[in-house]
Design an enzyme around this catalytic site. Sequence first.
Site, mmCIF file in Angstrom:
data_model
loop_
_atom_site.group_PDB
_atom_site.id
_atom_site.type_symbol
_atom_site.label_atom_id
_atom_site.label_comp_id
_atom_site.label_asym_id
_atom_site.label_seq_id
_atom_site.Cartn_x
_atom_site.Cartn_y
_atom_site.Cartn_z
ATOM 1 N N HIS A 135 112.137 77.617 22.313
ATOM 2 C CA HIS A 135 112.047 78.273 23.624
ATOM 3 C C HIS A 135 112.617 79.692 23.669
ATOM 4 O O HIS A 135 112.079 80.550 24.386
ATOM 5 C CB HIS A 135 112.775 77.424 24.673
ATOM 6 N N GLU A 176 105.359 74.098 26.749
ATOM 7 C CA GLU A 176 105.543 73.231 25.582
ATOM 8 C C GLU A 176 104.378 73.283 24.601
ATOM 9 O O GLU A 176 104.593 73.271 23.388
ATOM 10 C CB GLU A 176 105.768 71.779 26.028
ATOM 11 N N SER A 195 107.995 74.658 17.152
ATOM 12 C CA SER A 195 109.140 74.010 16.517
ATOM 13 C C SER A 195 108.728 72.828 15.649
ATOM 14 O O SER A 195 109.578 72.162 15.057
ATOM 15 C CB SER A 195 110.139 73.535 17.581
#
Length: 295
Positions: A135, A176, A195
Amino acid sequence: MNAESHVFETPPEGAAPDWTIPQGWDRYTPQEHATWDKLFARQRDMLPGRASSEFLKGLDVLQLSKPGIPDFAELNERLTAATGWQVVAVPGLVPDDVFFDHLANRRFVSGNFIRRPDQLDYLQEPDIFHDVFGHVPMLADPTFGDYMAAYGRGGKRALKLGALEKLARLYWYTVEFGLVREAEGLRIYGAGIVSSFGESEFALDSDSPNRIGFGLERVMRTKYRIDDYQQNYFVIDSFESLLNVTVETDFAPVYERLADQRDIEVAELVEGDDVITRGTQTYAMAKSLEVERDA
């Protein structure tokens, strides 16, 4: 936002009224720092040509003076100087109203634990690598930082209107698991993708998922899955367009309209979709067969 949904009704012992806790950087073990370094190096090396230019620029804010898990005190000096955001540690999942209030005030909540070495490729609950590596680079971009703060304000309103489920889908399919069009092609920016080593490839290279042009109400009607790679990815034209549609839309009448419409199933295409890639859904079907065989 299922990732940020609450577990406890009141702050656990040791947490402040806003659920924040000290990061406790001095308590991380050498193995935990090594896990961060391994994850960081793996993603940093594979994301050029895949991640959005804004994300790659934002990675600079994580290039700190010492290896291992970032010290939030040092990280926040750089992040706050860039966009006014800061990262605050929390003991785990926090209530929705707490989450939205932090976002609205440019504070991003992060768990302060990191996954075990045997969990490098998948962890259902977000850890510090997902929260910070995934993030923070985008929070260093002024436009995306403004979007996140606007989302926090909208979340507080959605709670009052009883429309959290619809708004949560916007978070899921942008913050996301969002894709963006760039001159060179589609790029990833969602934290759940950048990620994840496997999904960083799957989201762009696999012929399995649908890739659909972003539409606010389309996204807010669409279910999602939390247990595996996505079957739909929504593609924005730019971060400016995402911010503009968020701040210029009165969401109350949108929620009223959506209340009278059916939800769209995962992987379903509907009339009016801007279909960039029609997915084969072979990955999801194969995983479903595995589950059936194991049952």
